[in-house]
Design an enzyme around this catalytic site. Structure first.
Site, PDB file in Angstrom:
ATOM      1  N   SER A 109       0.830  -1.204   0.000  1.00  0.00           N
ATOM      2  CA  SER A 109       0.000   0.000   0.000  1.00  0.00           C
ATOM      3  C   SER A 109       0.872   1.264   0.000  1.00  0.00           C
ATOM      4  CB  SER A 109      -0.966  -0.073   1.183  1.00  0.00           C
ATOM      5  OG  SER A 109      -1.956   0.902   1.092  1.00  0.00           O
ATOM      6  N   ASP A 159     -10.527  -3.625  -4.896  1.00  0.00           N
ATOM      7  CA  ASP A 159      -9.807  -2.815  -3.902  1.00  0.00           C
ATOM      8  C   ASP A 159     -10.321  -1.371  -3.943  1.00  0.00           C
ATOM      9  OD1 ASP A 159      -7.959  -1.357  -2.398  1.00  0.00           O
ATOM     10  OD2 ASP A 159      -6.279  -2.613  -3.001  1.00  0.00           O
ATOM     11  N   HIS A 190      -8.462  -4.668  -0.317  1.00  0.00           N
ATOM     12  CA  HIS A 190      -7.136  -4.098  -0.058  1.00  0.00           C
ATOM     13  C   HIS A 190      -6.261  -4.991   0.835  1.00  0.00           C
ATOM     14  CE1 HIS A 190      -4.396  -0.767  -0.326  1.00  0.00           C
ATOM     15  NE2 HIS A 190      -4.314  -0.642   0.984  1.00  0.00           N
TER      16      HIS A 190
HETATM   17  C1  MLT Z   1      -1.361   5.985  -0.016  1.00  0.00           C
HETATM   18  O1  MLT Z   1      -1.757   6.936   0.630  1.00  0.00           O
HETATM   19  O2  MLT Z   1      -0.177   5.721  -0.228  1.00  0.00           O
HETATM   20  C2  MLT Z   1      -2.413   5.096  -0.587  1.00  0.00           C
HETATM   21  O3  MLT Z   1      -3.618   5.737  -0.675  1.00  0.00           O
HETATM   22  C3  MLT Z   1      -2.567   3.847   0.167  1.00  0.00           C
HETATM   23  C4  MLT Z   1      -2.726   4.088   1.634  1.00  0.00           C
HETATM   24  O4  MLT Z   1      -3.801   4.442   2.104  1.00  0.00           O
HETATM   25  O5  MLT Z   1      -1.759   3.910   2.325  1.00  0.00           O
END
Ligand code: MLT
Length: 207
Positions: A109, A159, A190
């Site tokens: 992520s 996701d 996710h």
């Molecule tokens: C980010 O902010 O890098 C992406 O949206 C994934 C997350 O929530 O970490």
């Protein structure tokens, strides 16, 4: 280039010679301990370097770069943090005596997003990358040369946080930069699934 180990981090030395070092990059709200077990599963015996993202979104929610809203990134901070983390890799390699040319990024992520950003802005940093649930972090002015770099992307068809078209666009962008990309889908959202972990493990074992 920064000259000190200026990230809070955890390092686990290699248990076996000849393996690359895994750079473990946690998701939003994680820390340097989160992905240690994942690293051990993915490539048993490999050295593990696991930094904690420096951004505190409030209440100890760690990230690798600032965001303005979910999925909307502070691009100036993203670029700064990308170079800062890319600089940390050879500094840590010197301190812990691993080969900086044999580093595999493993990100989930937010961690996958900064790993993708390093691939795009600092293409010499990683030999391989395993990106679980990434997005396209930024569009570089010019595509880098990622010839010889291999990337595994694990993504979820449903996701809501890092939507499937993002994984597809990132795969195309990296392929456009001459990286070899394998895109692995699971039907869910996710969360990191054992199926995706096993697919990444098999992909790493074939290399
Ligand atoms: C980010 O902010 O890098 C992406 O949206 C994934 C997350 O929530 O970490």
């Amino acid at each position: 280039m920064t000259t000190q180990l200026d990230f809070i981090h955890r390092f686990e030395p290699a248990q076996q010679h000849g393996l690359p070092t895994l750079l473990l990059l946690h998701g939003t709200g994680g820390d340097e301990h989160d992905l240690i077990d994942l690293g051990k599963l993915l490539l048993p015996g490999a050295a593990l370097l696991s930094p904690r993202g420096k951004i505190d979104e409030g209440g100890g929610v760690n990230r690798f770069f600032r965001r303005l809203a979910p999925g909307k990134f502070d691009m100036e901070d993203l670029r700064y943090r990308t170079h800062e983390l890319a600089d940390f890799v050879p500094t840590a390699a010197e301190a812990y005596t691993f080969d900086p040319a044999q580093v595999v990024a493993v990100g989930y992520s937010n961690g996958a997003n900064i790993a993708a950003s390093i691939l795009l802005l600092r293409p010499q940093t990683f030999k391989m990358a395993v990106l679980f649930h990434p997005m396209v972090p930024l569009a570089p002015d010019e595509l880098p040369d990622l010839n010889g770099v291999q990337v595994f992307i694990g993504a979820g068809r449903r996701d809501p946080i890092t939507p499937p078209d993002q994984a597809e666009r990132l795969a195309l962008m990296l392929q456009g930069a001459s990286a070899q990309v394998e895109l692995h889908w699971q039907p869910g959202g996710h969360q990191l699934t054992m199926d995706a972990v096993q697919a990444a493990q098999a992909w790493l074992a074939r290399r």
